[in-house]
Design a protein around this motif. Structure first.
Motif, PDB file in Angstrom:
ATOM      1  N   THR A  26       0.833  -1.214   0.000  1.00  0.00           N
ATOM      2  CA  THR A  26       0.000   0.000   0.000  1.00  0.00           C
ATOM      3  C   THR A  26       0.860   1.253   0.000  1.00  0.00           C
ATOM      4  O   THR A  26       0.563   2.238  -0.686  1.00  0.00           O
ATOM      5  N   ARG A  27       1.953   1.244   0.753  1.00  0.00           N
ATOM      6  CA  ARG A  27       2.867   2.386   0.768  1.00  0.00           C
ATOM      7  C   ARG A  27       3.453   2.631  -0.619  1.00  0.00           C
ATOM      8  O   ARG A  27       3.606   3.787  -1.064  1.00  0.00           O
ATOM      9  N   ALA A  28       3.802   1.552  -1.331  1.00  0.00           N
ATOM     10  CA  ALA A  28       4.337   1.702  -2.691  1.00  0.00           C
ATOM     11  C   ALA A  28       3.280   2.287  -3.620  1.00  0.00           C
ATOM     12  O   ALA A  28       3.598   3.121  -4.493  1.00  0.00           O
ATOM     13  N   ARG A  29       2.028   1.875  -3.447  1.00  0.00           N
ATOM     14  CA  ARG A  29       0.948   2.421  -4.291  1.00  0.00           C
ATOM     15  C   ARG A  29       0.759   3.911  -4.025  1.00  0.00           C
ATOM     16  O   ARG A  29       0.450   4.692  -4.967  1.00  0.00           O
ATOM     17  N   ILE A  30       0.921   4.325  -2.768  1.00  0.00           N
ATOM     18  CA  ILE A  30       0.800   5.749  -2.436  1.00  0.00           C
ATOM     19  C   ILE A  30       1.789   6.566  -3.250  1.00  0.00           C
ATOM     20  O   ILE A  30       1.457   7.615  -3.835  1.00  0.00           O
ATOM     21  N   VAL A  31       3.040   6.095  -3.336  1.00  0.00           N
ATOM     22  CA  VAL A  31       4.070   6.809  -4.095  1.00  0.00           C
ATOM     23  C   VAL A  31       3.717   6.799  -5.583  1.00  0.00           C
ATOM     24  O   VAL A  31       3.853   7.837  -6.278  1.00  0.00           O
TER      25      VAL A  31
END
Length: 364
Positions: A26-31
């Motif tokens: 999810t953190r990677a998708r945020i970026v």
């Protein structure tokens, strides 16, 4: 935020990897969403988190790259039980329960109750079970040990283990002993046989019909067993069985492993040995009958034929033992001895050291 093609590929790999947690994905998708030009408030809705949390992960990626996304969330998981409690429970587990408890050993429930009541450290029995499992502790189990005081222990161990691992060429090695006072137990009511969804059942009470003594010799090389049941165990009975055990191997060197019973060294036995110089006795150290392989076979016949058996008379018991021996000898299998003399002696020295430390601690 501008990303290179390599950075995008790296972030996409995080979102699809089965080895990465969903939180990191999810953190990677945020970026990635931010690099696509999405507004931060929309990214927060898509990610299911607050706007400040979105800023947090974007800032960590800007500062540390992918490594920043792999960092643990602020605060981390809440510690349920303090290290002090863990240490206290582990120390109690490795010690005998206090005398005031009246316990011989701990269970998960008695440990949890004791720690909660006495030390004011609330824990559940489930937590205690997980802690024991984590450290390989099993207080409910108990083993046995006995250290021989035989001054020639090391020499006898090396002698017998040498016979097992490297027997003399062309020689026969026999492991011989007696299983004494085998009881012919009969149940007061008939056994209920196995039925669908029900095990065999028997009464708890029984009638004794007498006892017999089993002499047995195991051929270490072939696994074949010679056995004989006699009413009395004495020097004459032992000598008679010894003659029977060595008879099939006439003309060969025969090494007999046996323990230190007085019936094995009567004058009659010693006279017979002098007349048969090809028969060599190898005595196990005092208190170390576990070195005699026939003891392993005695354990097998006890489990498979005697302990759960029902015998209306001593003769029925004897017939059962003979039938078991005949069945065993249809396809005899020798036991594989793997422990070397050095390994055995090292383990004994370690046990002796543990006993000395325990005695020293208790004397303080």
């Amino acid at each position: 935020m501008d990303l290179t093609a390599g950075q995008r590929d790296e972030l996409r790999a995080l979102t699809t990897s089965s080895e990465i947690s969903a939180a990191v994905g999810t953190r990677a998708r945020i970026v990635l969403w931010h690099a696509e030009g999405r507004m931060k408030k929309d990214i927060a809705v898509l990610a299911g988190m607050s706007r400040p949390t979105v800023d947090l992960w974007l800032g960590r990626y800007a500062a540390d790259g992918v490594v920043g996304l792999l960092a643990q969330q602020p605060g981390g998981p809440r510690v349920q039980v303090s290290p002090d409690v863990r240490s206290r429970v582990l120390a109690l587990t490795r010690a005998t329960p206090p005398a005031e408890t009246g316990l011989s050993h701990w269970s998960t429930r008695t440990m949890a109750d004791y720690v909660t009541r006495v030390h004011k450290m609330p824990v559940s029995h489930h937590w205690v079970a997980n802690l024991w499992r984590e450290h390989g502790l099993k207080p409910q189990k108990q083993g046995t040990f006995k250290l021989s005081k035989d001054p020639a222990f090391a020499d006898k161990v090396a002698d017998i283990v040498g016979l097992y691992l490297d027997p003399p060429g062309g020689a026969v090695v026999l492991s011989l002993d007696e299983k004494t006072q085998i009881q012919a137990l009969d149940r007061t009511q008939p056994l209920l046989p196995i039925e669908f969804d029900r095990s065999e059942q028997r009464t708890h009470d029984y009638v004794r019909h007498g006892t017999t003594n089993l002499f047995a010799a195991l051929n270490v090389g072939t696994g074949e067993v010679i056995g004989d049941c006699v009413p009395n165990r004495n020097g004459a009975a032992f000598l008679a069985f010894l003659k029977k055990a060595v008879a099939p191997h006439a003309g060969r060197e025969i090494h007999v492993v046996l323990d230190n019973l007085s019936t094995h060294t009567t004058p009659e036995v010693m006279t017979w040995r002098q007349a048969h110089p090809n028969v060599h006795f190898h005595f196990t150290p005092t208190g170390s009958s576990w070195l005699n392989q026939i003891e392993t076979w005695f354990g097998i016949i006890t489990r498979q034929a005697i302990r759960r058996g029902t015998f209306a008379s001593v003769q029925v018991l004897i017939r059962t033992i003979r039938a078991y021996i005949n069945s065993w000898n249809i396809e005899p299998r020798p036991f594989t001895w793997t422990a070397t003399a050095d390994e055995i002696l090292a383990k004994v020295r370690l046990t002796q050291l543990s006993i000395k430390k325990l005695v020293a601690n208790n004397s303080k």
